[in-house]
Enzyme design. Structure first.
Site, PDB file in Angstrom:
ATOM      1  N   SER A 135     -10.365  -1.066   6.963  1.00  0.00           N
ATOM      2  CA  SER A 135      -9.798  -0.744   5.658  1.00  0.00           C
ATOM      3  C   SER A 135      -9.065  -1.887   4.970  1.00  0.00           C
ATOM      4  O   SER A 135      -8.663  -1.759   3.822  1.00  0.00           O
ATOM      5  CB  SER A 135      -8.835   0.448   5.782  1.00  0.00           C
ATOM      6  OG  SER A 135      -9.557   1.626   6.019  1.00  0.00           O
TER       7      SER A 135
ATOM      8  N   SER B 201      -9.743   1.634   2.940  1.00  0.00           N
ATOM      9  CA  SER B 201      -8.873   2.455   2.114  1.00  0.00           C
ATOM     10  C   SER B 201      -7.803   1.667   1.364  1.00  0.00           C
ATOM     11  O   SER B 201      -7.051   2.227   0.583  1.00  0.00           O
ATOM     12  CB  SER B 201      -8.175   3.499   2.994  1.00  0.00           C
ATOM     13  OG  SER B 201      -7.358   2.856   3.976  1.00  0.00           O
TER      14      SER B 201
ATOM     15  N   LYS C 109       0.851  -1.189   0.000  1.00  0.00           N
ATOM     16  CA  LYS C 109       0.000   0.000   0.000  1.00  0.00           C
ATOM     17  C   LYS C 109       0.886   1.238   0.000  1.00  0.00           C
ATOM     18  O   LYS C 109       1.968   1.245   0.628  1.00  0.00           O
ATOM     19  CB  LYS C 109      -0.899  -0.039   1.243  1.00  0.00           C
ATOM     20  CG  LYS C 109      -1.976   1.048   1.297  1.00  0.00           C
ATOM     21  CD  LYS C 109      -2.880   0.834   2.504  1.00  0.00           C
ATOM     22  CE  LYS C 109      -3.961   1.895   2.620  1.00  0.00           C
ATOM     23  NZ  LYS C 109      -4.863   1.658   3.763  1.00  0.00           N
TER      24      LYS C 109
END
Length: 473
Positions: free
Chosen positions: A163, A139, A64
């Site tokens: 997330s 996210s 990420k």
């Protein structure tokens, strides 16, 4: 191919990484999941120095884009960090590389991790491989879709409210948020420090257990990291649930209005009983579950506002303006953040102001404690709590949830209680509605990931949903 199959082959490891890079480029125009591609050749040279029995030997992975990587741009999908290149690696990057992992790129995310749709990234929305008109979830949506579409068998995410676990549900894969402190957060661009967890995605439970052996452990550079023993999670994951006491969270399950999903849920629970588990419905105080979302919103935005005060165009961030320090800060923050982030910072600043701290932030922290005590009450009698991670498959991008409905307040937001408590929690695929996957969420006591993995493996064995890949059409 999953990580176990890849490890077992011990051949063509460089080819695995190159194929992953090629496939990532192929799906990028449709999924929009990558922010930065990494040069893998130097990593493949370094692989020659790694023992071939290393747990991630030759496995291509994605990080990420809030994970610091030395010499590689790390933007957290925000315009203000568009030119940020860290001078050091996050602790998890070092651990993964030492285990033989090949990092092929950095994945898109909701800006600064603040969101649950992955529609707010500076590079644009991330799309769901099952239906490109639907959200990936956020996210950590970029990492999720790259695992789900078969680009890589493993990807790092972060989880502040759900997330990792919500995108895992929407994409039909495993999403793990271990106990708070299990994995070092050194080098992770923060969102809300008391809620942030490093998490990850895989396509099988055994890979998830193996990954935690690599990622977990004390790091003196992160004072919140735990000294707790790192167990042999993979070998301890047997799938045995004989005598395990499982609490089904009635507050969520009773909201299942889709008859097909309700039937699949009931069928799974019956099969768990047939394997020797004790499965019973329990309820949490509804008043506390209704409060979970506003409590999360106050605490997370206050902490985020404090954490990101250094993104001012002077200490960090793309610089705009040239009249004075004040002008540079105002212009840099005005142009560097989206309107969504500006709103969250306004809320956070309001909650942090001296006259509001007791009325808002302290009150939210006290309610958080009440929610955690309610969770502890259930886990004092049961080994695990389960409930659907969502009441449906991934929503359409153009749809907007009714945020005033009881279903939205509780059923779509309850997973944040595992961030309030820091307890381990994961989502495992178990159902399909209208050809869209839905996951079951599992939460266990602190540092009891072994029980969590065993229950997840039992579910995986029942459903057969292991190493599934959704081809992007």
């Amino acid at each position: 191919m999953d990580m176990h199959m890849m490890k077992a082959s011990r051949i063509a490891t460089s080819e695995h990484a190159r194929i992953a890079v090629e496939k990532a480029h192929q799906v990028q125009p449709k999924l929009n999941a990558m922010v930065t591609f990494c040069d893998i050749e130097e990593q493949l040279e370094h692989l020659k120095e790694i023992p071939t029995d290393a747990k991630f030997y030759g496995v291509p992975i994605v990080l990420k884009d809030n994970v610091s990587t030395k010499g590689i741009r790390t933007t957290a999908s925000s315009r203000i960090l568009d030119d940020y290149v860290p001078v050091y690696d996050a602790e998890i990057v070092t651990r993964l590389r030492n285990a033989g992992a090949i990092i092929i790129g950095k994945s898109s995310m909701d800006e600064l991790g603040m969101g649950g749709t992955n529609l707010s990234a500076a590079t644009g929305p991330v799309y769901n491989p099952y239906d490109l008109s639907r959200i990936s979830g956020g996210s950590s949506g970029g990492s999720a879709v790259l695992v789900a579409s078969g680009v890589v068998p493993f990807a790092i995410g972060t989880d502040t409210g759900d997330s990792v676990r919500k995108p895992a549900s929407y994409n039909g894969i495993i999403g793990v948020k271990p106990t708070y402190g299990r994995i070092s957060r050194y080098g992770i661009i923060p969102y809300a420090s008391s809620l942030d967890h490093v998490g990850y995605f895989t396509r099988s439970v055994r890979d998830a257990a193996l990954a935690l052996e690599v990622l977990a452990g004390r790091d003196d550079r992160d004072m919140t990291s735990s000294y707790h023993e790192v167990e042999a999670f993979e070998s301890l994951t047997t799938g045995s649930i004989q005598g395990m006491k499982i609490a089904v969270l009635k507050n969520v399950s009773e909201m299942l209005i889709d008859g097909e999903l309700k039937q699949q849920t009931d069928d799974l629970l019956d099969k768990l009983r047939n394997q020797g588990a004790i499965v019973e419905e329990v309820s949490m105080k509804e008043m506390l579950l209704k409060a979970a979302l506003p409590v999360y919103f106050i605490i997370s935005n206050c902490e985020a506002t404090a954490n990101h005060s250094n993104l001012d165009g002077i200490r960090f961030g793309v610089q705009h303006g040239d009249q004075s320090y004040e002008d540079i800060m105002i212009q840099s923050r005005s142009q560097g953040f989206s309107s969504l982030i500006h709103k969250r910072f306004v809320i956070g600043s309001y909650g942090l102001s001296e006259e509001n701290q007791e009325r808002l932030l302290r009150k939210a922290q006290k309610v958080r404690r009440l929610i955690v005590e309610e969770l502890q009450r259930i886990l004092s009698e049961y080994d695990a709590i389960v409930a659907p991670a969502s009441l449906s498959g991934a929503p359409k991008i153009d749809d907007s949830a009714d945020q005033l409905s009881l279903e939205y307040l509780i059923a779509e937001n309850y997973m944040g209680i595992a961030n309030f408590s820091g307890y381990p929690s994961m989502t495992v695929p178990y159902a399909s509605v209208d050809h869209l996957p839905v996951g079951l969420n599992i939460t266990c006591r602190a540092f009891d990931e072994v029980t969590m993995f065993n229950l997840a493996l039992a579910i995986e064995d029942i459903t057969g949903l292991r190493d599934s890949i959704q081809e992007v059409l």
